[in-house]
Design a protein around this motif. Structure first.
Motif, short mmCIF file in Angstrom:
data_model
loop_
_atom_site.label_atom_id
_atom_site.label_comp_id
_atom_site.label_asym_id
_atom_site.label_seq_id
_atom_site.Cartn_x
_atom_site.Cartn_y
_atom_site.Cartn_z
N ILE A 151 -33.21 -51.63 69.74
CA ILE A 151 -33.98 -50.51 69.58
C ILE A 151 -35.25 -51.46 69.88
O ILE A 151 -35.46 -51.82 68.34
N ASN A 152 -36.89 -51.10 70.79
CA ASN A 152 -37.32 -51.85 70.30
C ASN A 152 -39.16 -51.42 69.95
O ASN A 152 -39.95 -51.91 70.14
N PHE A 153 -38.32 -50.60 69.34
CA PHE A 153 -39.73 -49.92 68.69
C PHE A 153 -40.13 -50.69 67.08
O PHE A 153 -39.27 -51.05 66.47
N GLU A 154 -41.11 -50.89 66.67
CA GLU A 154 -41.96 -50.71 65.59
C GLU A 154 -40.55 -50.19 64.53
O GLU A 154 -40.95 -49.00 64.64
N SER A 155 -41.31 -50.52 63.10
CA SER A 155 -40.24 -49.98 61.86
C SER A 155 -40.68 -48.62 62.16
O SER A 155 -39.94 -47.02 61.54
N ASP A 156 -42.43 -48.26 61.81
CA ASP A 156 -42.78 -47.24 61.63
C ASP A 156 -42.34 -45.98 62.72
O ASP A 156 -41.88 -45.55 61.74
N LYS A 157 -42.94 -45.99 63.89
CA LYS A 157 -42.32 -45.48 64.69
C LYS A 157 -40.84 -45.49 64.90
O LYS A 157 -40.23 -44.36 64.70
N PHE A 158 -39.65 -46.63 64.98
CA PHE A 158 -38.24 -46.13 64.68
C PHE A 158 -37.83 -45.63 63.68
O PHE A 158 -37.20 -43.99 63.60
N LEU A 159 -39.21 -45.42 62.77
CA LEU A 159 -38.16 -44.17 60.98
C LEU A 159 -39.05 -43.31 61.29
O LEU A 159 -38.32 -42.10 60.87
N GLU A 160 -40.22 -42.84 61.76
CA GLU A 160 -40.29 -42.05 62.44
C GLU A 160 -39.24 -40.66 63.27
O GLU A 160 -38.85 -39.88 63.12
N ILE A 161 -38.88 -41.71 64.04
CA ILE A 161 -38.12 -41.07 65.17
C ILE A 161 -36.72 -40.61 64.52
O ILE A 161 -36.17 -39.29 64.48
N ILE A 162 -36.11 -42.04 63.48
CA ILE A 162 -34.88 -41.06 63.27
C ILE A 162 -34.74 -40.12 62.10
O ILE A 162 -33.97 -39.16 61.80
N LEU A 163 -35.89 -39.90 61.35
CA LEU A 163 -36.29 -38.98 60.06
C LEU A 163 -36.54 -37.68 60.21
O LEU A 163 -35.89 -36.88 60.16
N VAL A 164 -37.02 -37.50 61.79
CA VAL A 164 -37.19 -35.84 61.84
C VAL A 164 -36.36 -35.32 62.92
O VAL A 164 -35.83 -34.75 63.05
N ASP A 165 -35.49 -36.41 63.66
CA ASP A 165 -34.70 -36.07 64.51
C ASP A 165 -33.42 -35.51 63.83
O ASP A 165 -32.44 -34.73 63.82
N ALA A 166 -32.82 -36.34 62.09
CA ALA A 166 -31.54 -36.07 61.08
C ALA A 166 -32.46 -34.73 60.65
O ALA A 166 -31.45 -33.92 61.05
N ALA A 167 -32.89 -34.50 60.34
CA ALA A 167 -33.59 -33.79 59.86
C ALA A 167 -33.29 -32.71 60.70
O ALA A 167 -34.09 -31.17 59.70
N PHE A 168 -34.25 -32.39 62.25
CA PHE A 168 -34.53 -31.78 62.48
C PHE A 168 -32.53 -30.59 62.73
O PHE A 168 -32.36 -29.71 63.31
N ILE A 169 -31.47 -31.93 62.83
CA ILE A 169 -30.21 -31.57 63.15
C ILE A 169 -29.60 -30.74 62.17
O ILE A 169 -28.92 -29.40 62.35
N VAL A 170 -29.83 -31.57 60.73
CA VAL A 170 -29.60 -30.47 59.65
C VAL A 170 -30.18 -29.05 59.81
O VAL A 170 -29.26 -28.22 60.00
N GLU A 171 -31.62 -29.03 59.70
CA GLU A 171 -32.36 -27.94 59.85
C GLU A 171 -31.61 -27.32 60.57
O GLU A 171 -31.55 -25.47 60.63
N PHE A 172 -31.46 -27.26 62.30
CA PHE A 172 -31.02 -26.61 62.83
C PHE A 172 -29.26 -25.96 62.87
O PHE A 172 -29.04 -24.93 62.76
N LEU A 173 -27.79 -26.35 62.05
CA LEU A 173 -27.12 -26.29 62.06
C LEU A 173 -26.72 -25.71 60.80
O LEU A 173 -26.11 -24.16 60.41
N LEU A 174 -28.13 -25.56 59.70
CA LEU A 174 -28.03 -25.07 59.10
C LEU A 174 -28.34 -23.00 59.44
O LEU A 174 -28.65 -22.42 59.03
N ARG A 175 -29.50 -23.42 60.12
CA ARG A 175 -30.21 -22.39 61.13
C ARG A 175 -29.21 -21.23 62.06
O ARG A 175 -28.44 -20.26 61.70
N TYR A 176 -27.67 -21.71 62.22
CA TYR A 176 -26.87 -21.77 63.47
C TYR A 176 -26.06 -21.41 62.58
O TYR A 176 -25.28 -19.70 62.90
N ARG A 177 -25.34 -21.50 60.70
CA ARG A 177 -24.45 -20.92 60.50
C ARG A 177 -25.15 -20.09 59.33
O ARG A 177 -24.31 -19.25 58.80
N PHE A 178 -26.24 -20.58 59.23
CA PHE A 178 -26.84 -18.99 58.47
C PHE A 178 -27.96 -18.67 58.55
O PHE A 178 -29.52 -18.76 58.73
N PRO A 179 -27.98 -17.75 59.66
CA PRO A 179 -28.87 -16.51 60.49
C PRO A 179 -30.13 -15.69 59.34
O PRO A 179 -31.24 -16.05 59.86
#
Length: 162
Positions: free
Chosen positions: A121-149
């Motif tokens: 993955i050719n992203f610098e550390s800061d950008k890579f971590l931002e992508i992973i952090l935001v995407d991971a939180a998005f997935i968790v939050e999406f699943l929570l909202r799906y399960r708990f309307p």
């Protein structure tokens, strides 16, 4: 060129140019071998093979949202980036963690996360971590909202269309 003898270590020759060529080749191969990285045993995220992708490009190309670095920043997916940030903000509030804590956790995990990818993955550390952090939180939050309307907010453009 007259070959005088052969062995597992190389070929000797009466021609000095041939020895130089062999030494250059050996050096080139050794440099490549030295640069080889050992595949991580944690590697579990792969690109779709080109031959398979050619069969049905659309099946392997995100249409609405990009998760992980591979498609990050691609045209047509930008609108969702802002929405993922909203989900990330809600995730932070729900978790009771401050941004600095989450970033520190991700920094400690970066090498392990990168080792999960088969390709570099050719992203610098800061950008890579931002992508992973935001995407991971998005997935968790999406699943929570799906399960708990009741967790869905009125301005949620995924579950409530304007």
């Amino acid at each position: 060129m007259e070959v005088v003898g052969t062995s597992r270590q190389g070929t000797s020759s009466t021609n000095g140019d041939a020895l130089i060529a062999i030494e250059g080749l050996v050096k080139s191969i050794r440099e490549k071998l030295d640069k080889l990285s050992c595949p991580s045993t944690k590697c579990c995220i792969y690109k779709v093979p080109k031959k398979l992708k050619k069969i049905n490009e659309e099946a392997y190309t995100p249409l609405r949202v990009s998760i992980r670095p591979l498609h990050h920043g691609k045209e047509g997916l930008e609108d969702m980036e802002e929405h993922k940030l909203r989900y990330f903000n809600d995730f932070m509030q729900r978790s009771g963690k401050i941004l600095e804590e989450l970033v520190k956790i991700m920094e400690e995990m970066e090498k392990g996360i990168r080792n999960c990818y088969a390709e570099t993955i050719n992203f610098e550390s800061d950008k890579f971590l931002e992508i992973i952090l935001v995407d991971a939180a998005f997935i968790v939050e999406f699943l929570l909202r799906y399960r708990f309307p009741w967790l869905k907010t009125p301005n949620d453009r995924i579950f409530w269309k304007p």
